[in-house]
Design an enzyme around this catalytic site. Structure first.
Site, PDB file in Angstrom:
ATOM      1  N   LYS A 202      -3.938  -6.957   5.181  1.00  0.00           N
ATOM      2  CA  LYS A 202      -3.137  -5.701   4.941  1.00  0.00           C
ATOM      3  C   LYS A 202      -3.817  -5.147   3.401  1.00  0.00           C
ATOM      4  O   LYS A 202      -3.896  -5.764   2.351  1.00  0.00           O
ATOM      5  CB  LYS A 202      -1.881  -6.329   4.360  1.00  0.00           C
ATOM      6  CG  LYS A 202      -0.735  -5.068   4.104  1.00  0.00           C
ATOM      7  CD  LYS A 202       0.504  -5.556   3.523  1.00  0.00           C
ATOM      8  CE  LYS A 202       1.646  -4.345   3.436  1.00  0.00           C
ATOM      9  NZ  LYS A 202       2.912  -4.920   2.812  1.00  0.00           N
ATOM     10  N   ARG A 212       7.216   4.338   1.390  1.00  0.00           N
ATOM     11  CA  ARG A 212       7.999   4.383   0.146  1.00  0.00           C
ATOM     12  C   ARG A 212       9.140   5.167   0.101  1.00  0.00           C
ATOM     13  O   ARG A 212      10.063   4.479  -0.668  1.00  0.00           O
ATOM     14  CB  ARG A 212       6.988   4.424  -1.031  1.00  0.00           C
ATOM     15  CG  ARG A 212       6.175   3.083  -1.096  1.00  0.00           C
ATOM     16  CD  ARG A 212       4.857   3.220  -1.909  1.00  0.00           C
ATOM     17  NE  ARG A 212       4.022   2.159  -1.693  1.00  0.00           N
ATOM     18  CZ  ARG A 212       2.693   2.075  -2.268  1.00  0.00           C
ATOM     19  NH1 ARG A 212       2.409   2.991  -3.046  1.00  0.00           N
ATOM     20  NH2 ARG A 212       2.092   1.243  -1.889  1.00  0.00           N
ATOM     21  N   ARG A 223      -0.357  -2.556  -6.185  1.00  0.00           N
ATOM     22  CA  ARG A 223      -0.258  -3.706  -5.440  1.00  0.00           C
ATOM     23  C   ARG A 223      -1.805  -4.101  -5.148  1.00  0.00           C
ATOM     24  O   ARG A 223      -2.069  -5.292  -4.333  1.00  0.00           O
ATOM     25  CB  ARG A 223       0.409  -3.757  -4.230  1.00  0.00           C
ATOM     26  CG  ARG A 223       1.688  -3.223  -4.275  1.00  0.00           C
ATOM     27  CD  ARG A 223       2.597  -3.385  -3.218  1.00  0.00           C
ATOM     28  NE  ARG A 223       3.922  -3.142  -3.127  1.00  0.00           N
ATOM     29  CZ  ARG A 223       4.774  -2.146  -2.650  1.00  0.00           C
ATOM     30  NH1 ARG A 223       4.014  -1.468  -1.898  1.00  0.00           N
ATOM     31  NH2 ARG A 223       6.089  -1.989  -3.066  1.00  0.00           N
ATOM     32  N   GLU A 239      -9.025 -13.658   5.484  1.00  0.00           N
ATOM     33  CA  GLU A 239      -7.691 -13.891   5.150  1.00  0.00           C
ATOM     34  C   GLU A 239      -7.061 -14.137   6.714  1.00  0.00           C
ATOM     35  O   GLU A 239      -6.146 -15.022   6.680  1.00  0.00           O
ATOM     36  CB  GLU A 239      -6.965 -12.646   4.776  1.00  0.00           C
ATOM     37  CG  GLU A 239      -7.289 -12.292   3.194  1.00  0.00           C
ATOM     38  CD  GLU A 239      -6.261 -12.897   2.411  1.00  0.00           C
ATOM     39  OE1 GLU A 239      -5.498 -13.654   2.681  1.00  0.00           O
ATOM     40  OE2 GLU A 239      -6.424 -12.694   1.099  1.00  0.00           O
ATOM     41  N   LYS A 254      -3.456  -3.980   8.977  1.00  0.00           N
ATOM     42  CA  LYS A 254      -2.516  -2.990   8.354  1.00  0.00           C
ATOM     43  C   LYS A 254      -3.164  -2.230   7.124  1.00  0.00           C
ATOM     44  O   LYS A 254      -3.731  -2.948   6.381  1.00  0.00           O
ATOM     45  CB  LYS A 254      -1.273  -3.215   8.305  1.00  0.00           C
ATOM     46  CG  LYS A 254      -0.303  -2.427   7.460  1.00  0.00           C
ATOM     47  CD  LYS A 254       0.886  -2.835   7.294  1.00  0.00           C
ATOM     48  CE  LYS A 254       1.592  -1.785   6.394  1.00  0.00           C
ATOM     49  NZ  LYS A 254       3.260  -2.263   5.912  1.00  0.00           N
ATOM     50  N   SER A 280       3.066   4.601   7.878  1.00  0.00           N
ATOM     51  CA  SER A 280       3.468   5.710   7.754  1.00  0.00           C
ATOM     52  C   SER A 280       2.811   7.103   7.565  1.00  0.00           C
ATOM     53  O   SER A 280       2.777   8.229   8.095  1.00  0.00           O
ATOM     54  CB  SER A 280       4.844   5.476   6.726  1.00  0.00           C
ATOM     55  OG  SER A 280       3.762   5.395   5.542  1.00  0.00           O
ATOM     56  N   TYR A 319       5.904   4.203  15.090  1.00  0.00           N
ATOM     57  CA  TYR A 319       7.193   5.009  14.875  1.00  0.00           C
ATOM     58  C   TYR A 319       7.299   6.011  16.109  1.00  0.00           C
ATOM     59  O   TYR A 319       8.388   6.466  16.342  1.00  0.00           O
ATOM     60  CB  TYR A 319       7.029   5.999  13.542  1.00  0.00           C
ATOM     61  CG  TYR A 319       7.031   5.091  12.272  1.00  0.00           C
ATOM     62  CD1 TYR A 319       7.999   4.328  11.759  1.00  0.00           C
ATOM     63  CD2 TYR A 319       5.848   4.877  11.732  1.00  0.00           C
ATOM     64  CE1 TYR A 319       8.006   3.421  10.642  1.00  0.00           C
ATOM     65  CE2 TYR A 319       5.644   4.030  10.531  1.00  0.00           C
ATOM     66  CZ  TYR A 319       6.636   3.388  10.030  1.00  0.00           C
ATOM     67  OH  TYR A 319       6.611   2.514   8.983  1.00  0.00           O
TER      68      TYR A 319
END
Length: 332
Positions: A202, A212, A223, A239, A254, A280, A319
């Site tokens: 990610k 958000r 982050r 990872e 992602k 998004s 979505y």
């Protein structure tokens, strides 16, 4: 070449008609490979449309029932639930995330009762929606995210989500050791059958912006100390391999479109299913370009999903899941 200097090998033969192209297609999309992210908010009386994501809403509990029923009817593989608590319910530790009656756990019970036998009920396991500072973990005295203290919160969240009826927990916080911590917590409480989806690769991406709005983020800062640097490819694979070693049942990349190389790398390297999240910002860009008449919306949607599947993703969070599934089934 033959004696007439014309090509003997003519790949165009296999592109000659729609039926031929369909017959030889190497990559296909099935509704069961699509997962619908859904946002449920506890302080609204009717769905709230998201300005940055046309066609997407924050659901009430009532509208959530309708959305998951439709998802099951069109044959989606699952739904991924995100809780949006009222600002007054947020605090530094994200305690609403472990409240059995908090928005996400309550919504999970609703969805499990409604469609739990038809599709896979999935829940986002992260603190960012529930903390007043908007980070994916708890903070130490210096204001940095405390990895190991956060793992304890994730363990508690996992147990509550499993009790509520989640069949698959989406670990999206990018804390070191999160898969092992959650797996041991689940097994210790008798939830050996609950699966773990690790958001393994990610990235700290600009493409999360509209999300958000969707979760009412109160993020302060960024982050970048726990999500991956977009410049790093080997680190993403590392990872994923670590998460598989810790017991992840599925691993995620992602975002999707900007990281198709990672999707391909991970799918070639690990023995578990690999998924990708069409995030998004990817959704918003296509919708905005189509609204301006710059691209063919339907073709762009299918092309983007096909590219993610072609790279190696066995399922995609998108979505557009219901709309695409309806089109594939000829229900438009």
């Amino acid at each position: 070449m033959n004696s007439g200097s014309f090509p003997e090998v003519r790949p165009r033969r296999l592109r000659s008609t729609p039926a031929m192209r369909r017959l030889v297609a190497e990559t296909r999309i099935d509704p069961a490979q699509l997962i619908l992210p859904l946002f449920v908010r506890d302080d609204i009386v009717e769905p709230v449309a998201l300005q940055s994501m046309p066609g997407v809403v924050q659901h009430t509990f009532d509208s959530l029932r309708g959305a998951v029923t439709e998802a099951a009817e069109v044959g989606l593989g699952g739904v991924m639930l995100f809780g949006v608590p009222a600002d007054s319910a947020k605090d530094a530790a994200g305690t609403a995330a472990t409240d059995p009656d908090g928005v996400l756990n309550a919504a999970t019970r609703v969805v499990a009762e409604e469609v739990g036998d038809a599709i896979v009920v999935q829940t986002d396991l992260c603190l960012d929606e529930f903390t007043d500072h908007g980070h994916c973990g708890v903070l130490d005295a210096s204001g940095a995210v405390d990895n190991d203290a956060t793992l304890e919160r994730y363990r508690d969240m996992a147990i509550e989500q499993a009790r509520a009826g989640s069949q698959l927990l989406g670990l999206s916080g990018m804390m070191d050791g999160q898969v092992q911590a959650v797996r041991s917590a689940l097994d210790g409480e008798g939830f050996e059958g609950v699966a773990v989806l690790a958001y393994a690769a990610k990235y700290a991406s600009a493409f999360y912006g509209p999300f958000r709005e969707a979760v009412g983020s109160t993020l302060r800062g960024d982050r970048k100390t726990y999500q991956l640097d977009p410049a790093n490819r080997r680190e993403g694979l590392r990872e994923a391999e670590l998460d598989v070693a810790e017991g992840a049942d599925i691993v995620m990349v992602k975002p999707a479109l900007s990281y198709l190389d990672l999707v391909a790398d991970v799918s070639a390297a690990v023995p578990v299913p690999v998924w990708a999240y069409q995030v998004s910002g990817e959704y918003a860009m296509i919708e905005a370009a189509a609204a301006n008449g710059w691209i063919d919306r339907d073709r762009a949607i299918l092309e983007s999903l096909t590219s993610i599947r072609r790279a190696g993703a066995e399922a995609v969070l998108t979505y557009w899941a219901v709309e695409v599934a309806r089109g594939l089934k000829g229900l438009r």
